[in-house]
Design a protein around this motif. Structure first.
Motif, PDB file in Angstrom:
ATOM      1  N   THR A  39      -1.742  25.256-185.212  1.00 20.13           N
ATOM      2  CA  THR A  39      -0.785  26.008-184.400  1.00 20.13           C
ATOM      3  C   THR A  39       0.543  26.160-185.131  1.00 20.13           C
ATOM      4  OG1 THR A  39      -1.779  25.212-182.343  1.00 20.13           O
ATOM      5  CG2 THR A  39       0.470  26.050-182.215  1.00 20.13           C
ATOM      6  N   THR A  40       1.026  25.061-185.692  1.00 21.54           N
ATOM      7  CA  THR A  40       2.278  25.092-186.451  1.00 21.54           C
ATOM      8  C   THR A  40       2.175  26.052-187.632  1.00 21.54           C
ATOM      9  OG1 THR A  40       2.659  22.765-185.866  1.00 21.54           O
ATOM     10  CG2 THR A  40       3.957  23.675-187.686  1.00 21.54           C
ATOM     11  N   LEU A  41       1.060  25.971-188.336  1.00 20.42           N
ATOM     12  CA  LEU A  41       0.850  26.837-189.499  1.00 20.42           C
ATOM     13  C   LEU A  41       0.832  28.312-189.099  1.00 20.42           C
ATOM     14  CD1 LEU A  41       0.208  27.039-192.528  1.00 20.42           C
ATOM     15  CD2 LEU A  41      -2.218  26.847-191.939  1.00 20.42           C
ATOM     16  N   ILE A  42       0.181  28.620-187.979  1.00 20.86           N
ATOM     17  CA  ILE A  42       0.098  30.009-187.517  1.00 20.86           C
ATOM     18  C   ILE A  42       1.477  30.544-187.145  1.00 20.86           C
ATOM     19  CG2 ILE A  42      -0.715  31.483-185.629  1.00 20.86           C
ATOM     20  CD1 ILE A  42      -3.283  29.832-185.624  1.00 20.86           C
ATOM     21  N   VAL A  43       2.249  29.768-186.376  1.00 17.93           N
ATOM     22  CA  VAL A  43       3.575  30.208-185.941  1.00 17.93           C
ATOM     23  C   VAL A  43       4.483  30.441-187.148  1.00 17.93           C
ATOM     24  CG1 VAL A  43       5.664  29.549-184.679  1.00 17.93           C
ATOM     25  CG2 VAL A  43       3.418  29.094-183.686  1.00 17.93           C
ATOM     26  N   VAL A  44       4.509  29.476-188.064  1.00 16.63           N
ATOM     27  CA  VAL A  44       5.375  29.591-189.246  1.00 16.63           C
ATOM     28  C   VAL A  44       4.942  30.763-190.117  1.00 16.63           C
ATOM     29  CG1 VAL A  44       6.083  28.460-191.384  1.00 16.63           C
ATOM     30  CG2 VAL A  44       5.979  27.145-189.261  1.00 16.63           C
ATOM     31  N   THR A  45       3.639  30.900-190.338  1.00 18.94           N
ATOM     32  CA  THR A  45       3.128  31.960-191.214  1.00 18.94           C
ATOM     33  C   THR A  45       3.391  33.351-190.643  1.00 18.94           C
ATOM     34  OG1 THR A  45       1.366  30.500-192.036  1.00 18.94           O
ATOM     35  CG2 THR A  45       1.088  32.869-192.364  1.00 18.94           C
ATOM     36  N   VAL A  46       3.099  33.519-189.354  1.00 17.51           N
ATOM     37  CA  VAL A  46       3.264  34.839-188.729  1.00 17.51           C
ATOM     38  C   VAL A  46       4.719  35.292-188.779  1.00 17.51           C
ATOM     39  CG1 VAL A  46       3.198  36.089-186.539  1.00 17.51           C
ATOM     40  CG2 VAL A  46       1.243  34.717-187.237  1.00 17.51           C
ATOM     41  N   PHE A  47       5.640  34.411-188.409  1.00 18.20           N
ATOM     42  CA  PHE A  47       7.045  34.815-188.383  1.00 18.20           C
ATOM     43  C   PHE A  47       7.636  34.933-189.790  1.00 18.20           C
ATOM     44  CE2 PHE A  47       6.688  33.633-183.927  1.00 18.20           C
ATOM     45  CZ  PHE A  47       7.431  34.639-183.338  1.00 18.20           C
ATOM     46  N   THR A  48       7.101  34.155-190.728  1.00 11.35           N
ATOM     47  CA  THR A  48       7.558  34.293-192.118  1.00 11.35           C
ATOM     48  C   THR A  48       7.119  35.627-192.692  1.00 11.35           C
ATOM     49  OG1 THR A  48       7.488  31.894-192.484  1.00 11.35           O
ATOM     50  CG2 THR A  48       7.466  33.312-194.429  1.00 11.35           C
TER      51      THR A  48
END
Length: 256
Positions: A39-48
């Motif tokens: 979940t953390t990886l998805i949120v960070v990746t998408v917004f980055t």
């Protein structure tokens, strides 16, 4: 098979327990922890990817990310705290909203099928982050004495009952508030997952018995529950962030 001789594997607390998948440096990682990390990886990746190199004419990903960001910023933060006071807290609230929402939505994703928020540790940590932020903002804005007045709702105009009111407010704000903030999210996702498991297992169990028509009814209920859970998952993320904003709004206000 259950202890009472019934072949129906009724869901229970065991549905929320997972064996460790692997161990790193003495730390055991199970399915829930891996979903939280994902979940953390998805949120960070998408917004980055969406805002790392933002364009004047946004692509599909940037457009979707901007819509989500703007929904939280205008629909929750600005509406609760106002633009002037709330702007600095927008990144925190956006992060909380999408982190909670994606943690919840794993419940209906094939193979994953488990809402991370149904494990109390995760809502508790998120509520603790809000709690620490709220306390810090309160005392930073009002000072030591003013901060305690804000937390306790101390008001001389209340007369003899001011101490009783202050005690109730102190107990409510410092103890009850963080507890209910965490439990509200946890309880809704725990109950929702339990219902989904029950109807899913019941459908399979009835399909392998002579009650095949009942299996059809159970399957339909499973689909209904999935749609309902999709709604609840988003609502719980919204409510958690809305309450966080309302707490901060109270911390920034001149009178509690």
């Amino acid at each position: 098979m259950a202890d009472n001789g019934c072949a129906f594997p009724a869901p229970g607390l065991h549905s929320f327990l997972f064996k460790p998948m692997f161990t790193i440096g003495g730390f055991e990682f199970n399915k829930v922890m891996m979903l939280a990390l994902l979940t953390t990886l998805i949120v960070v990746t998408v917004f980055t990817l969406a805002f790392g190199k933002a364009k004047v004419v946004p692509g599909k990903l940037q457009l979707a990310a901007e819509a989500g960001y703007d929904f939280v910023r205008r629909g929750i933060v600005y509406e609760t705290m106002g633009k002037k006071e709330g702007e600095k807290y927008v990144p925190l609230m956006v992060s909380l909203f999408f982190f909670i929402w994606i943690m919840n939505i794993w419940s209906v994703i094939p193979l994953m099928q488990f809402p991370v928020s149904s494990v109390i540790a995760y809502p508790a940590v998120l509520a603790a982050i809000v709690y620490v932020t709220w306390v810090s903002v309160t005392f930073k804005r009002h000072g030591f004495v003013g901060g305690w007045k804000n937390v306790t709702g101390y008001d001389n105009s209340l007369g003899p009952i001011k101490w009783l009111v202050s005690f109730i407010e102190l107990f409510s704000n410092l103890l009850v508030r963080p507890f209910t903030h965490a439990v509200r999210l946890f309880a809704n996702m725990f109950a929702g997952h339990l219902m989904l498991v029950m109807f899913t297992v019941a459908s399979w169990y009835l399909l392998n018995s002579w009650l095949i028509p009942a299996a059809g009814v159970s399957f339909v209920m499973t689909m209904v529950m999935i749609l309902f859970e999709l709604f609840v998952q988003a609502v719980q993320a919204y409510v958690f962030v809305l309450l966080a904003c309302s707490y901060l709004q109270g911390a920034l206000a001149e009178h509690h």
